[in-house]
Write an enzyme that holds these catalytic residues in place. Structure first.
Site, PDB file in Angstrom:
ATOM      1  N   SER A  26     -60.768 -63.580 -32.323  1.00  0.00           N
ATOM      2  CA  SER A  26     -60.889 -63.435 -30.868  1.00  0.00           C
ATOM      3  C   SER A  26     -62.359 -63.467 -30.498  1.00  0.00           C
ATOM      4  O   SER A  26     -63.218 -63.043 -31.292  1.00  0.00           O
ATOM      5  CB  SER A  26     -60.284 -62.104 -30.411  1.00  0.00           C
ATOM      6  OG  SER A  26     -60.634 -61.845 -29.061  1.00  0.00           O
TER       7      SER A  26
ATOM      8  N   TYR B  59     -59.991 -53.091 -31.754  1.00  0.00           N
ATOM      9  CA  TYR B  59     -59.441 -54.453 -31.810  1.00  0.00           C
ATOM     10  C   TYR B  59     -60.542 -55.451 -32.164  1.00  0.00           C
ATOM     11  O   TYR B  59     -60.372 -56.306 -33.052  1.00  0.00           O
ATOM     12  CB  TYR B  59     -58.819 -54.793 -30.462  1.00  0.00           C
ATOM     13  CG  TYR B  59     -58.296 -56.198 -30.320  1.00  0.00           C
ATOM     14  CD1 TYR B  59     -57.107 -56.586 -30.937  1.00  0.00           C
ATOM     15  CD2 TYR B  59     -58.979 -57.143 -29.567  1.00  0.00           C
ATOM     16  CE1 TYR B  59     -56.613 -57.882 -30.800  1.00  0.00           C
ATOM     17  CE2 TYR B  59     -58.500 -58.431 -29.419  1.00  0.00           C
ATOM     18  CZ  TYR B  59     -57.316 -58.801 -30.037  1.00  0.00           C
ATOM     19  OH  TYR B  59     -56.846 -60.075 -29.896  1.00  0.00           O
TER      20      TYR B  59
END
Lengths: 248, 83
Positions: A143, A156
């Site tokens: 990401s 995350y």
């Protein structure tokens, strides 16, 4: 059809919804045999199972890849069913939002166990199948927040940065055996994973994105199909950002 | 395929050929590492994967003692067949 002419086999974790479902769709459209898994079956999965156009080319298994036994079962089932694994896309992941000072232990375990340990479990098992054939392509879905960070998504982001390190190390480890390993780092997609962002954040992100929109699963799928194409025998160890130019 | 001595050695020979590692003759005493076949860790993993692909299990990832010789690999399958 000879064994050599059989469709290629792709394993895509977390393919029952969101980005993963888009990836399954794209690989099915590209003619692959696709095995996917998630903790529970969705209507999307049921539709694939009943679609005569992909009969024999789609398989779903209920599996939580953060569980080591489930992860290995998923890989061995697919390898036993089709005899090969040409592509592995480690897509299964979870984002839990929260400032670090208040981040709960359960959320921490959930994010680390699925995003990192689950990816390692599946990759370990699939790499053995690829090593035996001396061929394969692995893509880890990371990401842009693993590259640039994002307030409230620190855990995350840490797991996604870890995947990029995993990618680079595996590329060095497996390259001599004909196996490529890359990361694809999506920006903000119009999927359920982005629903944790409030409307104001979404508007702000869209405004800052040169391409003027959020990403779609198909935008990410195109990058993965490019990296896992059998003619790609040289691009490995890279993080390909697919974010409409947001971080350029 | 049953994991008798000739088939196990056939897989090892196949692995050595594709790894471009030469060795005169395989015996039970042939070491897998060092002055024997000289396997490094990735080569051991590759042989392990080939054995599992052929026989459904392998002695390197079974959680027991790691094999040191060609004979150790054979013994693993013999033990499995009598268990």
């Amino acid at each position: 059809m000879t064994a050599a002419e059989q469709p290629r086999v792709a394993l895509i974790t977390g393919g029952s919804k969101g980005l993963g479902a888009g990836l399954v769709d794209a690989f099915l459209d590209a003619g692959y045999r696709v095995a996917t898994c998630s903790r529970s079956k969705t209507d999307t999965v049921r539709a694939w199972e009943e679609d005569p156009r992909i009969d024999g080319r789609f398989h779903f298994m209920a599996a939580d890849v953060s569980d080591r036994d489930d992860a290995e079962r998923f890989v061995k089932d697919a390898a036993g069913r089709w005899g090969q694994i040409d592509v592995l896309v480690n897509n299964a992941g979870v984002a839990r939002e929260g400032v670090i000072a208040l981040f709960g232990d359960d959320a921490l375990d959930q994010v680390v166990d699925l995003n990192i340990k689950g990816t390692v479990y599946v990759t370990r098992a699939a790499s053995r199948v690829m090593l035996a054939k001396r061929s394969g392509s692995i893509v880890n879905i990371s990401s842009i927040v693993g590259l640039s960070g994002y307030r409230g998504l620190s855990v995350y982001a840490a797991t996604k940065a870890a995947l990029d390190g995993f990618t680079r190390s595996l590329a060095r480890e497996l390259g001599s055996r004909g196996i490529t390993v890359n990361s694809v780092a999506p920006g903000y997609l119009r999927t359920e994973m982005s629903h944790g962002l409030d409307p104001q954040q979404m508007v702000q992100i869209t405004r800052r994105t040169p391409m003027g929109r959020l990403g779609e699963p198909q935008d990410v799928a195109r990058a993965i199909l490019f990296l896992t194409d059998p003619t790609n025998r040289y691009i490995t160890g890279q993080v390909l950002v697919v974010d409409g130019g947001l971080t350029c | 395929m049953g994991a008798d001595q000739s088939t196990v050695r056939a897989v090892i020979t196949q692995f050595l050929a594709r790894a471009e590692k030469s060795h005169d003759e395989l015996t039970d005493e042939t070491p897998l590492f060092g002055d024997g076949l000289g396997l490094d860790s990735l080569e051991a993993a590759e042989l392990s994967a080939m054995l599992e692909d052929e026989f459904g299990s392998d002695p390197f990832s079974a959680g027991g003692e790691m094999p040191d010789t060609v004979g150790d690999i054979q013994a693993f399958y013999e033990a499995a067949s009598t268990a």
